[in-house]
Design an enzyme around this catalytic site. Structure first.
Site, PDB file in Angstrom:
ATOM      1  N   HIS A 171       7.289  11.821  -2.984  1.00  0.00           N
ATOM      2  CA  HIS A 171       7.765  10.471  -2.687  1.00  0.00           C
ATOM      3  C   HIS A 171       6.793   9.407  -3.217  1.00  0.00           C
ATOM      4  O   HIS A 171       7.212   8.387  -3.769  1.00  0.00           O
ATOM      5  CB  HIS A 171       7.966  10.327  -1.172  1.00  0.00           C
ATOM      6  CG  HIS A 171       8.482   9.006  -0.744  1.00  0.00           C
ATOM      7  ND1 HIS A 171       9.785   8.624  -0.946  1.00  0.00           N
ATOM      8  CD2 HIS A 171       7.876   7.970  -0.114  1.00  0.00           C
ATOM      9  CE1 HIS A 171       9.952   7.410  -0.466  1.00  0.00           C
ATOM     10  NE2 HIS A 171       8.809   6.986   0.039  1.00  0.00           N
ATOM     11  N   ALA A 229       0.848  -1.196   0.000  1.00  0.00           N
ATOM     12  CA  ALA A 229       0.000   0.000   0.000  1.00  0.00           C
ATOM     13  C   ALA A 229       0.879   1.239   0.000  1.00  0.00           C
ATOM     14  O   ALA A 229       1.669   1.449   0.923  1.00  0.00           O
ATOM     15  CB  ALA A 229      -0.922  -0.003   1.211  1.00  0.00           C
TER      16      ALA A 229
END
EC number: 2.5.1.78
Length: 154
Positions: free
Chosen positions: A88, A80
């Site tokens: 990022h 996830a």
């Protein structure tokens, strides 16, 4: 004319599952979904090996190692990646996706792609067993079907 389709039977198939621990409140639910799928389709716990890695970025390398071992009919990747306030997310999501695709092409081992890339935690929760189903279950379904397709092709 011959049409090849994979059957949805996990009987006798061996699976390697790579799970990222980051966002474990989501990835553990994905893992439960994947295992449930395999068992519901005739697979056994004895034919499932689970490898937990720090996060999604580490999944492609681990998947490659499992795929190259020759022990598995398919590998399932679960993780996830949830968007934050920095870029990022984009770097990780892109590289993980590219890496997993590359592993499948290089090793010719089917990969069930169960990496969530969501904008919010709520979206991730929805895809890990609530409103939007369980993407871990879906990734295992793909792995089962593709393992059988490739066996049929030879």
């Amino acid at each position: 004319m011959n049409i090849v389709e994979g059957k949805l039977s996990a009987e006798g198939l061996k699976f390697g599952i790579v799970v990222g621990r980051f966002n474990s409140f989501i990835t553990e639910r994905l893992l439960e979904g994947a295992i449930d799928c395999i068992l519901r389709h005739g697979g056994s716990k004895e034919n499932i090996e689970i490898v937990k890695v720090p996060g999604s970025f580490e999944i492609p390398l681990t998947a490659k190692k499992l795929a190259k071992s020759g022990k598995y009919d398919a590998v399932i990747c679960l993780g996830a990646v949830i968007r934050g306030s920095t870029p990022h997310f984009d770097y990780v999501a892109n590289e993980v996706t590219k890496g997993i695709a590359q592993v499948s092409l290089e090793t010719e081992v089917p990969i069930g792609y169960g990496i969530l890339t969501t904008d919010t935690i709520e979206q991730a929760v929805e895809r890990a067993g609530t409103k939007m189903g369980n993407k871990g279950f879906d990734a295992a379904m793909v792995a089962i079907e593709m393992a059988n397709v490739l066996k049929s092709i030879g």
